[in-house]
Scaffold this active site. Structure first.
Site, PDB file in Angstrom:
ATOM      1  N   HIS A  21      -8.272  -1.729  -0.057  1.00 42.26           N
ATOM      2  CA  HIS A  21      -7.406  -2.334  -0.426  1.00 42.26           C
ATOM      3  C   HIS A  21      -7.893  -3.988  -0.327  1.00 42.26           C
ATOM      4  O   HIS A  21      -8.857  -4.210   0.401  1.00 42.26           O
ATOM      5  CB  HIS A  21      -6.265  -2.788   1.021  1.00 42.26           C
ATOM      6  CG  HIS A  21      -5.806  -1.284   1.357  1.00 42.26           C
ATOM      7  ND1 HIS A  21      -4.463  -1.324   1.692  1.00 42.26           N
ATOM      8  CD2 HIS A  21      -6.565  -0.296   2.159  1.00 42.26           C
ATOM      9  CE1 HIS A  21      -4.148  -0.165   2.249  1.00 42.26           C
ATOM     10  NE2 HIS A  21      -5.372   0.687   2.548  1.00 42.26           N
ATOM     11  N   ARG A  53       7.498 -10.535   5.793  1.00 39.83           N
ATOM     12  CA  ARG A  53       7.089 -10.187   6.990  1.00 39.83           C
ATOM     13  C   ARG A  53       7.725 -11.049   8.062  1.00 39.83           C
ATOM     14  O   ARG A  53       7.804 -12.415   8.020  1.00 39.83           O
ATOM     15  CB  ARG A  53       5.387 -10.471   7.123  1.00 39.83           C
ATOM     16  CG  ARG A  53       4.817  -9.683   6.232  1.00 39.83           C
ATOM     17  CD  ARG A  53       3.184  -9.881   6.247  1.00 39.83           C
ATOM     18  NE  ARG A  53       2.546  -8.940   5.511  1.00 39.83           N
ATOM     19  CZ  ARG A  53       1.236  -8.832   5.256  1.00 39.83           C
ATOM     20  NH1 ARG A  53       0.354  -9.758   6.068  1.00 39.83           N
ATOM     21  NH2 ARG A  53       0.663  -8.131   4.240  1.00 39.83           N
ATOM     22  N   CYS A  84       0.746  -1.205  -0.114  1.00 36.20           N
ATOM     23  CA  CYS A  84      -0.073   0.027  -0.104  1.00 36.20           C
ATOM     24  C   CYS A  84       0.819   1.269   0.080  1.00 36.20           C
ATOM     25  O   CYS A  84       0.548   2.139  -0.923  1.00 36.20           O
ATOM     26  CB  CYS A  84      -1.211   0.019   1.047  1.00 36.20           C
ATOM     27  SG  CYS A  84      -0.683  -0.900   2.375  1.00 36.20           S
ATOM     28  N   LYS A 119     -12.277  -4.540   7.729  1.00 35.18           N
ATOM     29  CA  LYS A 119     -11.955  -5.436   6.711  1.00 35.18           C
ATOM     30  C   LYS A 119     -13.196  -6.465   7.000  1.00 35.18           C
ATOM     31  O   LYS A 119     -13.969  -6.807   7.734  1.00 35.18           O
ATOM     32  CB  LYS A 119     -10.885  -6.286   7.083  1.00 35.18           C
ATOM     33  CG  LYS A 119      -9.453  -5.630   7.563  1.00 35.18           C
ATOM     34  CD  LYS A 119      -8.548  -6.565   7.539  1.00 35.18           C
ATOM     35  CE  LYS A 119      -8.649  -7.723   8.798  1.00 35.18           C
ATOM     36  NZ  LYS A 119      -7.326  -8.619   8.939  1.00 35.18           N
ATOM     37  N   GLN A 149       0.912 -11.509  -2.211  1.00 34.52           N
ATOM     38  CA  GLN A 149      -0.528 -11.554  -2.147  1.00 34.52           C
ATOM     39  C   GLN A 149      -1.043 -10.896  -3.613  1.00 34.52           C
ATOM     40  O   GLN A 149      -0.243 -10.428  -4.424  1.00 34.52           O
ATOM     41  CB  GLN A 149      -0.754  -9.990  -1.292  1.00 34.52           C
ATOM     42  CG  GLN A 149      -0.649 -10.077   0.224  1.00 34.52           C
ATOM     43  CD  GLN A 149      -1.156  -8.935   0.863  1.00 34.52           C
ATOM     44  OE1 GLN A 149      -0.991  -7.798   0.426  1.00 34.52           O
ATOM     45  NE2 GLN A 149      -1.657  -9.328   2.076  1.00 34.52           N
ATOM     46  N   HIS A 209      -5.224  -2.017  -5.022  1.00 35.00           N
ATOM     47  CA  HIS A 209      -5.594  -0.839  -4.311  1.00 35.00           C
ATOM     48  C   HIS A 209      -6.473   0.117  -5.039  1.00 35.00           C
ATOM     49  O   HIS A 209      -6.191   0.474  -6.438  1.00 35.00           O
ATOM     50  CB  HIS A 209      -4.523   0.129  -3.765  1.00 35.00           C
ATOM     51  CG  HIS A 209      -3.774  -0.976  -2.630  1.00 35.00           C
ATOM     52  ND1 HIS A 209      -2.675  -1.482  -2.836  1.00 35.00           N
ATOM     53  CD2 HIS A 209      -3.908  -0.835  -1.255  1.00 35.00           C
ATOM     54  CE1 HIS A 209      -2.194  -2.105  -1.867  1.00 35.00           C
ATOM     55  NE2 HIS A 209      -3.016  -1.571  -0.956  1.00 35.00           N
TER      56      HIS A 209
END
Length: 630
Positions: free
Chosen positions: A510, A363, A334, A464, A381, A385
RNA sequence: GCCGGAGUAGCUCAGUGGUAGAGCACCGCUCUUGUAAAGCGGGUACGAGGGUUCGAUUCCCCCCUCCGGCUCCA
């Protein structure tokens, strides 16, 4: 008073009659076998009074697979475990012991650590209890009374539970063990025909990592030994579908200790990956997304702006440089997309602008959290966006939901939706979150999606909609996610020029629909048990020449199929044909063609995965394959 | 990161204070195959470091990785 039985007959009972009274009124055998009552559809302890006019259903030891009947059995089993542990380990403190999916656990604070070898000893003690038999009695007392009682028994965890409980306290006693417990419980221990302790684990008191860590003992129990055996058999079968097992057996990927949490993708695994990638690209284009590529590392200042420095630094890989600068490898796309969007002043005519990027992310997940492909450090992923105006939010959300339905339908996955709201430590104001949450919830309702509430489960920048699926071992994983974000664009000062010639705030959705390629493939492997549908199968067709003399003709068949765009290989005749067919089955290849003296391009012997055999000409086989294509 | 468990051949496992064995896989030879394992032969291993010991794969310490949970998250 009267109650209504499942066959709609009414049963007359004295006032304040309990479930057990009702069972007795029907018959002594029923009363003996009763384990709990469903009153008005709600499970209730047999010892509690029924209400006038309620429909009731009495569950018995014969309802061996009813989830509620199993629940009560396992709840009582947990109490037997606690009783046994208290007898064997003086000084142990008890915490909580609920039934769970497939079993139960009890949390203890042991004076000395215990080990796997202790389990048989505890099991033996429970077996003794079962042999002697236990009856449960229920009493209801005031909170003060309960507190005094647990204080005198030196049970600090129980005292804490009383402190946070509401109303009167119910206690259940069996043998010399009394537990603070809401119930319901069995009448006695007779129905517990099979009980097994399955493991030891650490667990934080109240699920809070700042609280002391307790020792959790897991177990399971059934109404019959056969049911327990069947359960263990199912677990063994599930293990065979485990994506970590199949990933190795089918040569899809592996992990190496030199880069924990980062998969090495083998050629066959990449076929699946690339098929998913192709589907994503094709569908993104169809739905008006544009593909972008942004950097992998950014300086600290960018992460400070995005809020990641404050909220996500623990999970980031950082690269310190000589000159006191720090770079961070991106854990999300993002911030980069914010920079890209903000590169020039945007017009309302450009919106919505849908940036897609499936970039590698890193991560630094906790070492103990890593798990095959479903929890990795190197994660990809299928990210996008969607930059839009406030007015465009509903239609963009609808578009995402439509896309989700399309995608999951493609795989026959049936995920559960969760609506995750503002977490502790969120960015932004309550008003902004009110707005974002209401937009997401409205989208769920508008699209008729059933969901559960994940209170406080949202991302730090926005609420979310998450999609969850369960793996073969019963663990739930989040795949797709749709998040509405006001914070990030605000922090980057993103605006667009409206038709009114003034600047307006930009909103960002997102969204990742697979979630991550890694986790999605992990789930797919288990979903299909390694038997991928034709369009995903790493090898779609294998041609087996019966003998050396057939190799040339078989290779020609392979070439023809490859020319038509299929993934085909040849199983050279270095082994018996039987053995090569077996190998083809074990590799779960959709079609195996045996080619020998009897075959020609006009009559191929085609074996489908699983053993069905047909005869077909090559052109007809190609026609058939075309109907199976992606 | 925390609690518990485990690291022996490519895989699944056995075993020992005196430097290791099986099945499958792999390689070679023989066989020349007909819808889920043909026969014979062969190579390859004790996670890393330190300690105890005449000697450690085995006992101890520490580290790493993996497994089951907890916490955390796609």
């Amino acid at each position: 008073m009267k109650v209504v039985l499942p066959d709609q007959t009414e049963l007359e009972l004295p006032n304040r009659s309990t479930g057990l009274d009702a069972a007795r009124a029907i018959g002594p055998k029923l009363a003996e076998q009763a384990v709990l009552v469903r009153a008005n559809g709600i499970v209730q302890d047999l010892r509690l009074p029924l209400e006038d006019g309620q429909p009731i259903q009495i569950l018995t030891t014969r309802d061996t697979s009813d989830p509620d009947a199993l629940y009560v059995l396992r709840h009582s089993s947990a109490h037997l475990l606690a009783e046994a542990v208290r007898r064997l380990y003086p000084g142990v403190k008890v915490a909580i012991g609920p039934p769970i999916e497939n079993g139960f656990y009890y949390d203890f604070d042991f004076p000395e650590p215990i080990h796997d070898e202790d389990l048989p000893r505890i099991e033996a003690e429970i077996a003794k209890e079962l042999e002697e038999g236990r009856e449960w009695t229920r009493e209801q007392i005031s909170r003060d009374e309960a507190k005094a009682r647990f204080e005198s028994e030196h049970e600090p965890y129980k005292v804490q539970l009383v402190d946070t409980a509401e109303g009167d306290i119910s206690l259940y006693t069996q043998g010399d063990f009394t537990d603070l417990c809401r119930g319901p419980h069995l009448q006695n221990s007779k129905p517990i025909k099979a009980l097994k302790l399955t493991g030891i684990a650490g667990a934080y008191w109240r699920g809070d990592s700042t609280q002391p860590q307790l020792t959790r003992i897991y177990g399971t129990a059934f109404y019959s030994q056969a049911d327990l055996d069947a359960h263990l058999e199912r677990l063994a079968e599930a293990r065979k579908r485990d994506h970590r097992v199949l990933g190795q057996r089918l040569d899809l990927f592996h992990f190496d200790e030199h880069s924990p949490g980062s998969a090495f993708w083998h050629p066959k695994g990449m076929v699946i990956w690339n098929q998913l990638e192709a589907l994503r690209r094709r569908e993104n284009a169809r739905r008006g997304y544009v593909e972008v590529k942004t950097p992998l590392i950014y300086d600290k200042a960018l992460w400070v702006t995005s809020g990641h420095w404050e909220k996500f630094r623990e999970n980031m890989f950082l690269i310190p440089l000589d000159n006191d600068q720090v770079y961070g490898i991106k854990p999300m796309n993002c911030p980069g997309h914010m920079l890209l969007f903000g590169e020039t002043l945007r017009s309302y005519r450009e919106l919505p602008l849908r940036y897609a990027e499936a970039a590698p992310l890193h991560r630094n997940e906790l070492a103990g959290a890593l798990h095959g492909l479903t929890r990795v450090r190197y994660v990809t992923q299928d990210d996008a966006h969607l930059f839009c105006t406030q007015e465009q939010i509903p239609s963009e959300l609808d578009g995402c939901i439509d896309y989700l339905r399309f995608l999951y339908g493609r795989f026959g996955l049936e995920p559960r939706a969760e609506f995750s709201t503002r977490p502790d430590g969120k960015l932004g104001s309550d008003e902004e979150w009110d707005f974002a949450e209401s937009e997401l919830e409205a989208a769920l309702k508008r699209n008729g999606i059933e969901y559960v509430l994940g209170a406080g489960e949202g991302s730090f920048y926005g609420p979310k909609i998450d999609l969850h699926v369960t793996d073969v071992l019963g663990r739930s994983w989040q795949l797709g996610t749709i998040q509405l974000d006001r914070q990030m664009p605000q922090r980057f000062g993103l605006t667009y020029m409206g038709a009114d010639n003034t600047e307006h705030p930009v909103f960002v959705i997102h969204r990742a629909l697979y979630g991550s390629f890694e986790r999605f493939i992990g789930i797919l492997i288990e979903h299909y048990g390694g038997a991928f549908p034709f369009w995903l199968a790493p090898v779609q067709v294998r041609v087996l020449p019966v003998g050396e003399g057939h190799l040339e003709a078989a290779t020609a068949i392979v070439e023809r199929l490859r020319a038509a765009g299929y993934r085909v290989d040849v199983g050279e005749p270095t082994e018996t044909i039987g053995k090569r067919i077996r190998a083809s089955e074990l590799e779960k290849i959709p079609f195996t063609i045996v080619f020998g003296d009897r075959e020609s391009e006009q009559s191929l012997a085609i074996r489908e995965r699983g053993g069905d055999q047909t005869e077909d000409s090559l052109p007809d086989f190609l026609t058939k394959l075309a109907t199976l294509g992606a």
